[in-house]
Every structure is written in structure tokens, then in C-alpha cells.
Scaffold this active site. Sequence first.
Site, PDB file in Angstrom:
ATOM      1  N   HIS A   1      -3.427   4.947   2.970  1.00  0.00           N
ATOM      2  CA  HIS A   1      -4.109   5.262   4.177  1.00  0.00           C
ATOM      3  C   HIS A   1      -4.436   6.803   4.327  1.00  0.00           C
ATOM      4  CE1 HIS A   1       0.155   5.972   5.613  1.00  0.00           C
ATOM      5  NE2 HIS A   1      -0.621   6.847   6.449  1.00  0.00           N
ATOM      6  N   ASP A   2      -3.794   7.662   3.892  1.00  0.00           N
ATOM      7  CA  ASP A   2      -3.928   9.115   3.977  1.00  0.00           C
ATOM      8  C   ASP A   2      -4.627   9.764   2.809  1.00  0.00           C
ATOM      9  OD1 ASP A   2      -2.812   9.355   6.487  1.00  0.00           O
ATOM     10  OD2 ASP A   2      -0.838   9.684   5.881  1.00  0.00           O
TER      11      ASP A   2
ATOM     12  N   GLU B   1      -8.177  11.035   3.514  1.00  0.00           N
ATOM     13  CA  GLU B   1      -8.024  12.079   4.503  1.00  0.00           C
ATOM     14  C   GLU B   1      -7.404  13.365   4.075  1.00  0.00           C
ATOM     15  OE1 GLU B   1      -5.515  12.207   8.994  1.00  0.00           O
ATOM     16  OE2 GLU B   1      -6.584  10.323   8.358  1.00  0.00           O
ATOM     17  N   ASP B   2      -6.201  13.269   3.278  1.00  0.00           N
ATOM     18  CA  ASP B   2      -5.462  14.353   2.946  1.00  0.00           C
ATOM     19  C   ASP B   2      -5.557  14.738   1.396  1.00  0.00           C
ATOM     20  OD1 ASP B   2      -4.678  14.339   5.504  1.00  0.00           O
ATOM     21  OD2 ASP B   2      -2.833  13.306   5.119  1.00  0.00           O
TER      22      ASP B   2
ATOM     23  N   HIS C   1       6.018   8.677   2.863  1.00  0.00           N
ATOM     24  CA  HIS C   1       5.665   8.270   4.051  1.00  0.00           C
ATOM     25  C   HIS C   1       4.806   7.098   4.002  1.00  0.00           C
ATOM     26  CE1 HIS C   1       3.598   7.907   7.815  1.00  0.00           C
ATOM     27  NE2 HIS C   1       2.376   8.213   7.359  1.00  0.00           N
TER      28      HIS C   1
ATOM     29  N   ASP D   1       2.289   3.166  10.870  1.00  0.00           N
ATOM     30  CA  ASP D   1       1.914   4.924  10.744  1.00  0.00           C
ATOM     31  C   ASP D   1       2.654   5.588  11.996  1.00  0.00           C
ATOM     32  OD1 ASP D   1       1.107   7.080   9.440  1.00  0.00           O
ATOM     33  OD2 ASP D   1      -0.835   6.695  10.527  1.00  0.00           O
TER      34      ASP D   1
END
Length: 147
Positions: A60-61, A64-65, A31, A123
Site C-alpha cells: 500500500h505504500d 507513494e513512498d 508497517h 493502516d
Amino acid sequence: MTDRIKLAIEYATECHGEQKRKYTGEPYIEHPKAVAKMLERGFEFFPEEMEDGIIAALLHDTVEDTEATYDDIIKYFGDTVASYVWFLTDPDTFVGPRKLRKALTIERLKLAPSIVKAIKLCDLMHNSVSIKEQDPKFWKTYKKEAL
């Protein structure tokens, strides 16, 4: 591909580890790579920001993840990339319900540099494909949020 971009791919791959995409089951790293590729192809009008933009798209994630922190991003990729990642990171769940977190994300993005908005668009577009195909019920909510 620059050494910094190669490092970002390695770092994001390591951070995401064995995570899988919810609807496709593919390795999660696919992704961020797709988002970075979309950015590179579609938004060449940011040439002076493109390397940092591609790196931020790849990362980018991560905050957050994964276990990655902003301090890690600053250490390896610098303040600019870390700020881009901050703009792209949703507030934690302890902030409140999804609707509130999405509203806060929108307010944050209003203040973001154009390259960050372009990353967010990539995204959203990449996520839209699998959500629309695999989860028509959630697609109705996601589509409204994306708009």
C-alpha cells in the site's frame, strides 16, 4: 502463505529498502506487514478477495513512498492489486496542500471496494498507535483526518 503473498513481502521489503518508520525507527516494512496481518485477522468476511487484499496491504505504500510504479504492481501482481494500491495511494504533493490531498483521498476512497476500505482502516489504526504516543500535537490533526 501463498507464493504471491511471499513475493509481495519480498517485493515490498526490497522497495522500502532501508526506510525507517518515523516514530519508531523500525524497518518500514514492519508497517505494511502489520497492516496485512490486521486485515487477515479482522476482516475474514472477504474470503474471495483476501489474497489480493493482503498483497495490496503489503504494497500500500510502495508507489507513494518508493520508486515502485503502478506498471510494476500490474506486472508482478495484476490489475486488481494495482487498483487497490491506487485507491490507497495519496495524491502527490504537487496537487496541493495536505488538507486538499486528504480531501481528494477521501473522495477516492468513497469509490473504493470494501476490501480497500478495510485495508485503509487497518493502516489508520496501525499508524494511530505511534502517532498518538510520539506526536501529541500532530495526533490532533491525524485523528480528525482519520475520522
